[in-house]
Design a protein around this motif. Structure first.
Motif, mmCIF file in Angstrom:
data_model
loop_
_atom_site.group_PDB
_atom_site.id
_atom_site.type_symbol
_atom_site.label_atom_id
_atom_site.label_comp_id
_atom_site.label_asym_id
_atom_site.label_seq_id
_atom_site.Cartn_x
_atom_site.Cartn_y
_atom_site.Cartn_z
ATOM 1 N N ILE A 128 0.756 -14.244 9.866
ATOM 2 C CA ILE A 128 1.245 -15.374 9.205
ATOM 3 C C ILE A 128 2.615 -15.443 9.379
ATOM 4 C CG2 ILE A 128 1.715 -16.119 6.828
ATOM 5 C CD1 ILE A 128 -1.088 -14.551 5.868
ATOM 6 N N PRO A 129 3.322 -16.704 9.404
ATOM 7 C CA PRO A 129 4.758 -16.731 9.741
ATOM 8 C C PRO A 129 5.442 -16.433 8.501
ATOM 9 C CG PRO A 129 3.611 -18.960 9.561
ATOM 10 C CD PRO A 129 2.420 -17.996 9.416
ATOM 11 N N ILE A 130 6.870 -16.055 8.611
ATOM 12 C CA ILE A 130 7.691 -15.893 7.710
ATOM 13 C C ILE A 130 9.049 -16.489 7.840
ATOM 14 C CG2 ILE A 130 6.532 -13.696 6.886
ATOM 15 C CD1 ILE A 130 9.090 -12.043 8.245
ATOM 16 N N ALA A 131 9.170 -17.435 8.899
ATOM 17 C CA ALA A 131 10.567 -17.615 9.313
ATOM 18 C C ALA A 131 10.468 -19.256 9.299
ATOM 19 C CB ALA A 131 10.856 -17.159 10.866
ATOM 20 N N SER A 132 11.774 -19.748 9.609
ATOM 21 C CA SER A 132 12.202 -21.074 9.741
ATOM 22 C C SER A 132 12.208 -21.716 8.545
ATOM 23 C CB SER A 132 11.342 -21.724 10.693
ATOM 24 O OG SER A 132 11.575 -21.077 11.978
ATOM 25 N N TYR A 133 12.784 -21.772 7.369
ATOM 26 C CA TYR A 133 12.406 -22.258 6.233
ATOM 27 C C TYR A 133 13.683 -22.829 5.659
ATOM 28 C CZ TYR A 133 13.729 -17.743 5.200
ATOM 29 O OH TYR A 133 14.402 -16.409 5.000
ATOM 30 N N HIS A 134 14.686 -22.881 6.236
ATOM 31 C CA HIS A 134 16.082 -23.122 5.619
ATOM 32 C C HIS A 134 16.403 -22.636 4.437
ATOM 33 C CE1 HIS A 134 17.662 -25.857 8.664
ATOM 34 N NE2 HIS A 134 16.543 -26.157 9.052
ATOM 35 N N SER A 135 16.896 -21.544 4.241
ATOM 36 C CA SER A 135 16.924 -20.818 3.012
ATOM 37 C C SER A 135 17.673 -21.476 1.804
ATOM 38 C CB SER A 135 17.364 -19.145 3.112
ATOM 39 O OG SER A 135 18.780 -19.532 3.706
ATOM 40 N N ASP A 136 18.676 -22.319 2.413
ATOM 41 C CA ASP A 136 19.675 -22.821 1.296
ATOM 42 C C ASP A 136 19.300 -24.304 0.743
ATOM 43 O OD1 ASP A 136 22.245 -24.306 3.497
ATOM 44 O OD2 ASP A 136 19.883 -23.852 3.658
ATOM 45 N N LYS A 137 18.016 -24.861 1.469
ATOM 46 C CA LYS A 137 17.411 -25.775 1.023
ATOM 47 C C LYS A 137 15.856 -25.965 0.711
ATOM 48 C CE LYS A 137 20.770 -28.398 3.993
ATOM 49 N NZ LYS A 137 21.181 -29.445 4.951
ATOM 50 N N ALA A 174 13.536 -12.235 19.984
ATOM 51 C CA ALA A 174 13.133 -13.397 21.090
ATOM 52 C C ALA A 174 12.776 -14.612 20.325
ATOM 53 C CB ALA A 174 11.929 -12.858 21.797
ATOM 54 N N SER A 175 13.278 -14.946 19.024
ATOM 55 C CA SER A 175 13.017 -16.094 18.279
ATOM 56 C C SER A 175 13.997 -17.142 18.703
ATOM 57 C CB SER A 175 12.830 -15.696 16.701
ATOM 58 O OG SER A 175 14.082 -15.737 16.361
ATOM 59 N N TRP A 176 13.702 -18.491 18.296
ATOM 60 C CA TRP A 176 14.806 -19.456 18.524
ATOM 61 C C TRP A 176 15.648 -19.268 17.221
ATOM 62 C CZ3 TRP A 176 10.182 -20.705 20.807
ATOM 63 C CH2 TRP A 176 10.021 -20.882 22.003
ATOM 64 N N GLN A 177 15.191 -18.665 16.108
ATOM 65 C CA GLN A 177 16.007 -18.631 14.909
ATOM 66 C C GLN A 177 16.413 -19.927 14.140
ATOM 67 O OE1 GLN A 177 19.276 -15.591 15.492
ATOM 68 N NE2 GLN A 177 20.431 -16.580 14.131
ATOM 69 N N MET A 178 15.559 -20.763 14.191
ATOM 70 C CA MET A 178 15.437 -21.994 13.747
ATOM 71 C C MET A 178 15.483 -21.916 12.076
ATOM 72 S SD MET A 178 13.173 -24.049 16.491
ATOM 73 C CE MET A 178 11.686 -23.092 16.504
ATOM 74 N N GLY A 179 16.451 -22.492 11.605
ATOM 75 C CA GLY A 179 16.472 -22.528 10.103
ATOM 76 C C GLY A 179 16.526 -21.273 9.456
ATOM 77 N N ASP A 180 16.987 -19.920 10.267
ATOM 78 C CA ASP A 180 17.224 -18.883 9.533
ATOM 79 C C ASP A 180 18.576 -18.349 9.477
ATOM 80 O OD1 ASP A 180 14.513 -18.563 8.662
ATOM 81 O OD2 ASP A 180 13.879 -18.249 11.049
ATOM 82 N N LEU A 181 18.865 -17.287 8.993
ATOM 83 C CA LEU A 181 20.359 -16.921 8.909
ATOM 84 C C LEU A 181 20.449 -16.007 10.181
ATOM 85 C CD1 LEU A 181 20.743 -15.974 5.116
ATOM 86 C CD2 LEU A 181 21.332 -17.962 6.169
#
Length: 365
Positions: free
Chosen positions: A281-290, A325-332
């Motif tokens: 299950i994914p836990i990333a890429s969610y723009h924590s401030d929005k 190795a992630s693109w770190q999209m939407g994460d701090l």
């Protein structure tokens, strides 16, 4: 004379390459009688696929949201900088499930799976950077690059029996990786995605939600996800279905969620298939401030993922999407989602067993 011979060789190679690229793919559709296909029936968006549970933006309520400091340091996450370039050094223990599935996390959303009947499968393999034209745009507008990319040896690629893609987005579906894998495996795709495959004689099976296909001793089910699909800049939004995959072998199940937001579809999946043994299950890429905006609508926060795992009855949850190795999209940072997951596991008193991996780790369950 040497120039002529080299030129002739180049022309012959080019002709063979063009001929291979023009070879039509073999496409079959598996749509069982209890399949679910959600499409717009009429109007401007007729024929476009859509999610099962739809609410206007800002109207969706989530069972839990992190408040305050969501990213406290954790003693098991060893980092070079706060939340960045980390390794998980905690225990990697899972319940004795006896499924005989082996899970090898390649990074981001890519997994290599060895099945109980001796097959090798790939979920969402993307080995390099984004496909063209996004890789070209990276150099122009500074789109974030993957710091390093997972690789498989030619022998490992040649052993692949099947490839399962969840949707068309560039970090999940790669023409370059498909060409690298080759035409030997069968490619399993949601409905409509065969139109986006490169040409070259690939064997493709398209499925609808809740349809199934046989694969050796496995049953391969496409299940819903709460997301969307696009590949081009214009006029192809949601013209292909998206979803997650469920592998079933002798009553044991492995679930790969694909990209998804939180919705009631997780409970629906559990009602159809029972409690799931292994959940990716994914836990990333969610723009924590929005978090109330559209981005969270189609991506799970770490707390969304924990609740989804509970809805699914997961006997073990393996999170993905974070990592070096992630693109770190939407994460701090590279590991901010993992820090938040560990924090929210305590805050929610989640009883779902977590099995946390570093990229490249492999575990038999």
């Amino acid at each position: 004379m040497k120039f002529t011979l080299v030129s002739t060789g180049l022309l012959l190679s080019s002709a063979l390459l063009l001929n291979a690229c023009s070879t039509p793919n073999q496409v079959a559709q598996h749509i069982t009688t209890d399949a679910l296909i959600e499409q717009v029936a009429e109007g401007e968006y007729q024929g476009m696929y859509r999610n099962i549970y739809r609410l206007p933006l800002g109207k969706r309520q989530y069972p839990a949201s992190c408040d305050g400091d969501c990213y406290p340091a954790h003693p098991a996450v060893i980092c070079e900088a706060p939340g960045q370039n980390c390794q998980y050094a905690g225990p990697k223990q899972a319940p004795a499930l006896n499924t005989d599935f082996t899970v090898h996390w390649l990074g981001h959303a890519s997994f290599l799976i060895h099945t109980p009947d001796g097959q090798q499968l790939l979920f969402d393999p993307v080995f390099g950077q984004f496909d063209w034209p996004i890789n070209w745009a990276q150099h122009l507008v500074g789109i974030i690059k993957r710091p390093y990319t997972p690789t498989l040896s030619p022998a490992q690629l040649a052993a692949t029996d099947a490839v399962l893609y969840s949707h068309l987005h560039y970090d999940h579906f790669s023409h370059a990786s498909i060409r690298q894998i080759g035409t030997s495996p069968t490619y399993y795709l949601p409905l409509g995605m065969a139109n986006y495959m490169p040409k070259g004689g690939y064997n493709v099976i398209e499925q609808a939600w809740y349809s199934q296909s046989p694969l050796g001793e496995l049953k391969v089910h496409l299940v819903p996800a709460h997301h969307f699909n696009s590949r081009k800049l214009f006029n192809d939004d949601n013209r292909a279905m998206w979803g997650g995959w469920l592998l079933e072998h002798n009553g044991k199940t492995l679930f790969f969620a694909g990209d998804t937001g939180y919705s009631e579809h997780f409970k629906d999946i559990q009602q159809r298939y029972g409690d799931i043994d292994i959940c990716l299950i994914p836990i990333a890429s969610y723009h924590s401030d929005k978090e109330q905006n559209w981005y969270r609508y189609v991506h799970t926060t770490p707390e969304d993922a924990l609740i989804a795992a509970s809805d699914l009855g997961c006997k073990v949850m393996i999170p993905w999407g974070y990592g070096n190795a992630s693109w770190q999209m939407g994460d701090l940072s590279s590991h901010s989602p993992l820090l938040r997951l560990l924090h929210m596991q305590q805050q929610l008193d989640s009883q779902v067993p977590l099995l946390i991996l570093n990229e490249g780790d492999s575990v038999k369950l």
